[in-house]
Design an enzyme around this catalytic site. Structure first.
Site, mmCIF file in Angstrom:
data_model
loop_
_atom_site.group_PDB
_atom_site.id
_atom_site.type_symbol
_atom_site.label_atom_id
_atom_site.label_comp_id
_atom_site.label_asym_id
_atom_site.label_seq_id
_atom_site.Cartn_x
_atom_site.Cartn_y
_atom_site.Cartn_z
ATOM 1 N N ALA A 142 48.149 48.145 48.415
ATOM 2 C CA ALA A 142 49.387 47.995 47.639
ATOM 3 C C ALA A 142 50.074 46.645 47.806
ATOM 4 O O ALA A 142 51.210 46.471 47.391
ATOM 5 C CB ALA A 142 50.345 49.120 47.975
ATOM 6 N N ARG B 23 49.315 44.130 46.193
ATOM 7 C CA ARG B 23 49.372 43.523 44.853
ATOM 8 C C ARG B 23 48.858 44.522 43.799
ATOM 9 O O ARG B 23 48.474 45.646 44.135
ATOM 10 C CB ARG B 23 48.539 42.242 44.825
ATOM 11 C CG ARG B 23 47.056 42.513 45.011
ATOM 12 C CD ARG B 23 46.251 41.244 44.956
ATOM 13 N NE ARG B 23 44.873 41.548 44.655
ATOM 14 C CZ ARG B 23 43.834 40.848 45.087
ATOM 15 N NH1 ARG B 23 44.025 39.804 45.857
ATOM 16 N NH2 ARG B 23 42.612 41.184 44.742
ATOM 17 N N ASP C 99 42.317 48.416 57.518
ATOM 18 C CA ASP C 99 41.098 48.405 56.714
ATOM 19 C C ASP C 99 40.686 49.870 56.547
ATOM 20 O O ASP C 99 40.278 50.517 57.514
ATOM 21 C CB ASP C 99 40.011 47.595 57.435
ATOM 22 C CG ASP C 99 38.713 47.566 56.640
ATOM 23 O OD1 ASP C 99 38.563 48.371 55.693
ATOM 24 O OD2 ASP C 99 37.851 46.739 56.977
ATOM 25 N N SER D 127 38.348 55.279 37.816
ATOM 26 C CA SER D 127 38.230 54.289 36.730
ATOM 27 C C SER D 127 37.460 54.939 35.589
ATOM 28 O O SER D 127 36.624 55.819 35.830
ATOM 29 C CB SER D 127 37.447 53.070 37.233
ATOM 30 O OG SER D 127 37.007 52.290 36.135
ATOM 31 N N TYR E 130 30.040 50.227 41.534
ATOM 32 C CA TYR E 130 31.439 50.576 41.248
ATOM 33 C C TYR E 130 31.505 51.921 40.513
ATOM 34 O O TYR E 130 32.319 52.794 40.841
ATOM 35 C CB TYR E 130 32.042 49.462 40.399
ATOM 36 C CG TYR E 130 33.516 49.581 40.112
ATOM 37 C CD1 TYR E 130 34.475 49.317 41.090
ATOM 38 C CD2 TYR E 130 33.974 49.939 38.835
ATOM 39 C CE1 TYR E 130 35.830 49.409 40.818
ATOM 40 C CE2 TYR E 130 35.330 50.034 38.555
ATOM 41 C CZ TYR E 130 36.251 49.768 39.541
ATOM 42 O OH TYR E 130 37.597 49.855 39.266
ATOM 43 N N ALA F 284 29.324 54.351 40.537
ATOM 44 C CA ALA F 284 28.962 55.448 41.452
ATOM 45 C C ALA F 284 30.149 55.790 42.354
ATOM 46 O O ALA F 284 30.445 56.969 42.590
ATOM 47 C CB ALA F 284 27.744 55.054 42.287
ATOM 48 N N LYS G 162 33.364 55.308 41.731
ATOM 49 C CA LYS G 162 34.486 55.883 40.973
ATOM 50 C C LYS G 162 34.132 57.265 40.416
ATOM 51 O O LYS G 162 35.003 58.127 40.303
ATOM 52 C CB LYS G 162 34.904 54.916 39.858
ATOM 53 C CG LYS G 162 35.482 53.593 40.373
ATOM 54 C CD LYS G 162 36.741 53.815 41.194
ATOM 55 C CE LYS G 162 37.440 52.521 41.569
ATOM 56 N NZ LYS G 162 38.697 52.738 42.307
ATOM 57 N N ILE H 288 43.096 47.128 32.977
ATOM 58 C CA ILE H 288 44.494 46.871 33.347
ATOM 59 C C ILE H 288 44.607 45.421 33.830
ATOM 60 O O ILE H 288 43.763 44.965 34.603
ATOM 61 C CB ILE H 288 44.949 47.837 34.483
ATOM 62 C CG1 ILE H 288 44.627 49.311 34.141
ATOM 63 C CG2 ILE H 288 46.439 47.642 34.804
ATOM 64 C CD1 ILE H 288 45.293 49.888 32.928
#
Ligand code: NAI
Length: 246
Positions: free
Chosen positions: A14, A16, A63, A142, A155, A157, A159, A188
Site C-alpha cells: 500500500a 503506492r 516482505d 486480476s 501472473y 496462474a 491471479k 488500472i
C-alpha cells in the site's frame, strides 16, 4: 458510509498505487489503517501524505513472501491494536515473458508474492478473525486470472489461483462470520501499468468497451463496499472492475 469507524485494517503493498488508494478510502471512513510494503522510505512518504486524511495510519516494512516475517508482524499488530477487522491482500508484481523465455525464477517470484503472499497473510490473520468471529478479507486478483494473457502465464496462474483460493477460504470462514471476496481489476493506471509501451496500452484500450482505463480510486470504492456491512451476504465472489473488458 460511517460503519468502518475504528475498524483495524491491513493493506499489503500500500505504499503506492491501488493499495494506497484503498488505504486512503479506509482512512476517509474512519478506519485505523496499517500499510505494509517493502521499502521504509516509500512507506514513510505515504504515511506522511495520508496522515492529512486521518492520523490513524501506520506503516510496517514486511516482505509478505516470508511466512515467518508475516507471523511476527501480525503478532505485533494484534498486540498493539487488539483486533484485526479487515485484510486487503493487494501486494502484487509482474514479470512478463513468453513461456518459452520464462525462467523458473520469473515464474517463482510472481507466484511467491501474488499467491503465496496472499496465503501467508490470510493464514496468519484469519486465525485472529476466527477468534473474533468477524472479519472482511478482500483479495486483489486480476481479469488476467480469468481470461489469460500471452506473456503473463506466471501472473495469470497466480491471479487465477487467488480466485480459487478465495472461493475455498470463503467456504471455510463463512461459519465464523468472515467474508472473503476477490476483485479482478482490468487495466488500472498505476506504476505497474505505466511501464507498458504505448503500443501495448493502445491494444488494451481497443479491447475495453468503455474506451478508458480505470483509476485506483474506482478499485478502492469496490474494496470499501466489500469491507462494509452493505456486502454482508456476499462471500466467495470475484467481482471484475474492467470497463466491460471481460
Ligand atoms: P504497484 O506496482 O503500483 O504496487 C504494488 C505494491 O506492492 C508496491 O508498492 C510494491 O512495493 C508492493 N510489493 C511488491 N512485492 C511485495 C512484497 N513481497 N511484500 C510487500 N509488498 C510488496 O501495483 P498496482 O498497479 O497498484 O497493483 C496492486 C495490485 O493490483 C497487484 O496485486 C496487481 O497485480 C493488481 N492489479 C493491478 C492492475 C493494474 O492495471 N494496475 C490490474 C489488475 C490487478
Amino acid at each position: 458510509m460511517k460503519n468502518l469507524l475504528e475498524k483495524v485494517a491491513i493493506v499489503t503493498g500500500a505504499a503506492r498505487g491501488i493499495g494506497k488508494s484503498i488505504a486512503q478510502a479506509l482512512l476517509e471512513l474512519g478506519a485505523q489503517v496499517i500499510i505494509i510494503d517493502l521499502n521504509q522510505e516509500e512507506i514513510d512518504k505515504t504515511v506522511e501524505e495520508l496522515t492529512k486524511v486521518n492520523e490513524n495510519i501506520f506503516g510496517y516494512v514486511c516482505d509478505i513472501t516470508s511466512i515467518k516475517t508475516v507471523g511476527k508482524m501480525v503478532k505485533s499488530i494484534s498486540k498493539d491494536f487488539g483486533s484485526i477487522d479487515i485484510l486487503i491482500n493487494n501486494a502484487g508484481i509482474t514479470s512478463d515473458k513468453l513461456l518459452i523465455r520464462m525462467k523458473q525464477s520469473d515464474w517463482q517470484k510472481v507466484i511467491d508474492v501474488n499467491l503465496t503472499g496472499t496465503y501467508n497473510c490470510t493464514q496468519k490473520i484469519s486465525r485472529i478473525m476466527m477468534k473474533q468471529r468477524s472479519g472482511k478479507i478482500v483479495n486483489i486478483s486480476s481479469i488476467i486470472g480469468i481470461m489469460g494473457n500471452a506473456g503473463q502465464a506466471n501472473y495469470a496462474a497466480s491471479k487465477g489461483g487467488i480466485i480459487a483460493f478465495t472461493k475455498s477460504v470463503a467456504k471455510e470462514l463463512a461459519p465464523r462470520g468472515i467474508n472473503v471476496n476477490a476483485i479482478a481489476p482490468g487495466f488500472i493506471k498505476t506504476k505497474m501499468t505505466d511501464k507498458l509501451s504505448d503500443g501495448v496500452k493502445e491494444e488494451y484500450l481497443a479491447q475495453i468497451p468503455m474506451k478508458k482505463f480505470g483509476t485506483p480510486s474506482e478499485v478502492a470504492d469496490l474494496a470499501i463496499f466489500l469491507c462494509s456491512k452493505n456486502s454482508e451476504y456476499i462471500t466467495g465472489q470475484t467481482i471484475a472492475i474492467d470497463g466491460g473488458m471481460v
